[in-house]
Design a protein around this motif. Structure first.
Motif, short mmCIF file in Angstrom:
data_model
loop_
_atom_site.label_atom_id
_atom_site.label_comp_id
_atom_site.label_asym_id
_atom_site.label_seq_id
_atom_site.Cartn_x
_atom_site.Cartn_y
_atom_site.Cartn_z
N VAL A 134 0.79 -1.33 0.20
CA VAL A 134 0.00 0.04 -0.06
C VAL A 134 0.84 1.37 0.11
O VAL A 134 0.66 2.19 -1.02
CB VAL A 134 -0.89 -0.05 1.11
CG1 VAL A 134 -1.65 1.29 1.27
CG2 VAL A 134 -2.07 -0.97 1.07
N PRO A 135 1.55 1.64 0.91
CA PRO A 135 2.41 2.73 1.02
C PRO A 135 3.27 2.77 -0.01
O PRO A 135 3.68 3.97 -0.79
CB PRO A 135 2.85 3.08 2.36
CG PRO A 135 3.01 1.70 2.92
CD PRO A 135 1.85 0.77 2.31
N ILE A 136 4.47 1.72 -0.08
CA ILE A 136 5.72 1.81 -0.84
C ILE A 136 5.23 1.85 -2.38
O ILE A 136 5.51 2.73 -3.24
CB ILE A 136 6.71 0.80 -0.57
CG1 ILE A 136 7.00 0.77 0.94
CG2 ILE A 136 7.69 1.07 -1.32
CD1 ILE A 136 7.52 2.11 1.22
N LEU A 137 4.48 0.93 -2.69
CA LEU A 137 4.09 0.98 -4.21
C LEU A 137 3.13 1.94 -4.59
O LEU A 137 3.21 2.45 -5.65
CB LEU A 137 3.23 -0.47 -4.51
CG LEU A 137 4.31 -1.85 -4.57
CD1 LEU A 137 3.29 -3.21 -4.79
CD2 LEU A 137 5.18 -1.63 -5.74
N SER A 138 2.17 2.36 -3.83
CA SER A 138 1.32 3.50 -4.05
C SER A 138 2.19 4.56 -4.10
O SER A 138 1.77 5.53 -5.05
CB SER A 138 0.14 3.53 -2.91
OG SER A 138 -0.68 2.66 -3.22
N GLY A 139 3.09 4.96 -3.38
CA GLY A 139 4.01 6.05 -3.19
C GLY A 139 4.71 6.14 -4.75
O GLY A 139 4.98 7.38 -5.25
N ILE A 153 5.42 8.57 -9.88
CA ILE A 153 5.59 8.48 -11.39
C ILE A 153 4.71 9.36 -12.23
O ILE A 153 4.98 10.02 -13.03
CB ILE A 153 5.54 6.95 -11.77
CG1 ILE A 153 6.75 6.52 -11.34
CG2 ILE A 153 5.53 6.97 -13.24
CD1 ILE A 153 6.62 4.88 -11.56
N THR A 154 3.54 9.31 -11.88
CA THR A 154 2.35 10.01 -12.34
C THR A 154 2.32 11.46 -12.28
O THR A 154 2.07 12.11 -13.07
CB THR A 154 0.79 9.43 -11.93
OG1 THR A 154 0.83 9.53 -10.57
CG2 THR A 154 0.78 7.93 -12.34
N GLN A 155 2.90 11.76 -10.95
CA GLN A 155 2.97 13.22 -10.89
C GLN A 155 4.06 14.09 -11.42
O GLN A 155 4.11 15.19 -11.84
CB GLN A 155 3.16 13.50 -9.27
CG GLN A 155 1.88 13.25 -8.28
CD GLN A 155 2.07 13.41 -6.92
OE1 GLN A 155 3.20 13.20 -6.52
NE2 GLN A 155 0.89 13.35 -6.14
N MET A 156 5.23 13.10 -11.69
CA MET A 156 6.40 13.64 -12.63
C MET A 156 5.84 13.70 -13.90
O MET A 156 6.03 14.68 -14.70
CB MET A 156 7.43 12.76 -12.59
CG MET A 156 8.48 12.61 -11.22
SD MET A 156 9.05 14.10 -10.80
CE MET A 156 7.84 14.77 -9.75
N ALA A 164 5.53 16.54 -4.75
CA ALA A 164 5.57 15.02 -5.25
C ALA A 164 6.78 14.45 -4.25
O ALA A 164 6.36 13.38 -3.65
CB ALA A 164 6.06 14.83 -6.79
N LEU A 165 7.83 15.03 -4.29
CA LEU A 165 8.83 14.42 -3.50
C LEU A 165 8.48 14.19 -1.73
O LEU A 165 8.74 13.28 -1.32
CB LEU A 165 10.06 15.25 -3.59
CG LEU A 165 10.83 15.07 -4.79
CD1 LEU A 165 12.04 16.11 -4.83
CD2 LEU A 165 11.42 13.55 -5.09
N VAL A 166 7.62 15.38 -1.34
CA VAL A 166 7.26 15.47 0.16
C VAL A 166 6.15 14.08 0.36
O VAL A 166 6.36 13.42 1.33
CB VAL A 166 6.44 16.57 0.45
CG1 VAL A 166 5.80 16.61 1.71
CG2 VAL A 166 7.70 17.86 0.34
N ASN A 184 -0.67 11.87 2.39
CA ASN A 184 -1.74 12.36 1.60
C ASN A 184 -2.15 13.74 1.45
O ASN A 184 -2.48 14.53 0.64
CB ASN A 184 -3.04 12.03 2.63
CG ASN A 184 -3.21 10.44 2.50
OD1 ASN A 184 -3.71 10.01 1.46
ND2 ASN A 184 -2.53 9.83 3.42
N GLY A 185 -1.55 14.73 2.49
CA GLY A 185 -1.55 16.06 2.36
C GLY A 185 -0.60 16.59 1.07
O GLY A 185 -0.92 17.38 0.47
N GLY A 186 0.70 16.15 1.11
CA GLY A 186 1.32 16.41 -0.04
C GLY A 186 0.68 15.99 -1.35
O GLY A 186 0.49 16.77 -2.42
N ASN A 187 0.09 14.95 -1.38
CA ASN A 187 -0.98 14.44 -2.71
C ASN A 187 -2.00 15.48 -2.88
O ASN A 187 -2.04 15.72 -4.05
CB ASN A 187 -1.40 13.16 -2.48
CG ASN A 187 -0.46 12.14 -2.76
OD1 ASN A 187 0.45 12.15 -3.31
ND2 ASN A 187 -0.56 10.80 -1.82
N ALA A 188 -2.81 16.07 -1.88
CA ALA A 188 -3.91 16.66 -2.10
C ALA A 188 -3.50 18.26 -2.69
O ALA A 188 -3.80 18.77 -3.87
CB ALA A 188 -4.51 16.88 -0.96
#
Length: 331
Positions: free
Chosen positions: A96-101, A106-109, A132-134, A168-172
């Motif tokens: 969940v966290p590692i693969l999802s991260g 990748i998509t955010q890049m 994205a790095l955060v 999740n905050g960084g993603n939002a």
């Protein structure tokens, strides 16, 4: 955790959301598979960069789905009726966290590259990369902490909530910036042609919808994490964020498919995901003094003009100048 009552309460906080997360993950994996299959059929000659990006993300999604399936089988089938099996972390710390991260990053890049190409601003792209790095750092920290907890109740600790909040905050924030920047940049590209403007509006709508969806789920997940009772409700949406990001990226690739009266066309000569950085206002000012090239072929029986074939404004449809062409100066 030896007290049966405390164990039952903790089990209720994590078992239900975990099961819902597994079901949603499998459903979205089917949606993503259809998107990838459509891309494979529609763009066999697409740029190798786009193919590598799409298929690598899909491989990561396959690995994550297989690992989550093993976790669900272990908890709900192999350990049916055994609370200890249900509470084991297993490979969830990685799937969940590692693969999802990794998928998020990748998509955010990919979106950062699009923001740079559309806006021409390295600062905006740098801001997207920073958040994205955060987010990626928060995902790795969440996975590291989850690896060392005794059971799933350990995910409800204070340290884990902090790393989940960073993730999740960084993603939002990153999704909001991407959606706003791309919408503003694309909306400024007014072509003046009805068909081309319709395609621009389609891309704007797709950008707003996908960016708003991923940002809304990330914000919902952040709210569930910060609930005062520290329940495990966040386990339901946190497992589907990767699938949402992958599906939104594939929908951007497949948006180059154009449906017309004559069938289906694919814009392979100019990609909607790789736009040139141009100054449209300068082009419009310069076009006032630019000669218009018109190809005319006249016979005794008919007068034929260039066809009104439905095209995209990403393509260069300037008629080829031939020997029987002439120029009409503009006033």
């Amino acid at each position: 955790m030896s007290d049966p009552q405390e164990l039952a309460k903790a089990l209720l906080k994590v078992s239900g959301p975990l099961l819902i997360g597994h079901l949603l993950n499998w459903g979205l994996f089917g949606v993503l598979s259809v998107q990838v299959y459509i891309y494979h059929l529609a763009f066999p000659n697409d740029h190798i960069r786009n193919k590598a990006l799409s298929y690598s993300v899909y491989v990561l999604e396959i690995v994550q789905t297989m690992m989550l399936t093993q976790s669900a089988f272990h908890a709900f089938a192999e350990g049916f009726g055994n609370v200890e099996y249900m509470m084991e972390v297993g490979n969830l710390w990685f799937s969940v966290p590692i693969l999802s991260g990794m998928i998020f990053f990748i998509t955010q890049m990919f979106y950062a590259y699009r923001v740079h190409r559309l806006s021409g601003s390295s600062i905006l792209a740098g801001v997207v990369i920073f958040f994205a790095l955060v987010s990626f750092a928060g995902a790795i920290a969440t996975g590291a902490l989850s690896r060392h907890v005794g059971d799933l109740t350990g995910l409800l600790s204070k340290n884990t909530f902090i790393t989940l909040g960073i993730w999740n905050g960084g993603n939002a924030v990153c999704d909001a910036i991407i959606a706003i920047c791309m919408t503003v940049s694309i909306s400024r590209r007014s072509t003046g042609l009805p068909q081309s403007q319709a395609l621009v509006n389609k891309i704007i709508r797709l950008t707003v919808e996908t960016g708003s969806l991923t940002a809304a789920v990330a914000i919902l997940n952040l709210i569930l994490i910060l609930l005062p009772d520290h329940a495990g409700y966040f386990l339901a949406p946190i497992g589907i964020l990767g699938k949402l990001y992958s599906t939104s990226m594939m929908s951007v690739f497949n948006s180059r498919i154009v449906f017309s009266d004559g069938g289906i066309k694919t814009l392979t000569s100019a990609s909607a995901v790789d736009l040139p950085r141009t100054n449209w206002r300068a082009e419009q000012r310069g076009s006032a003094n630019r000669p218009v090239r018109v190809a005319v072929k006249v016979t005794q029986e008919q007068l034929s003009f260039p066809s009104n074939e439905q095209t995209s404004f990403w393509e260069d449809k300037t008629p080829v100048r031939r020997a029987d062409s002439f120029q009409l100066p503009t006033r």
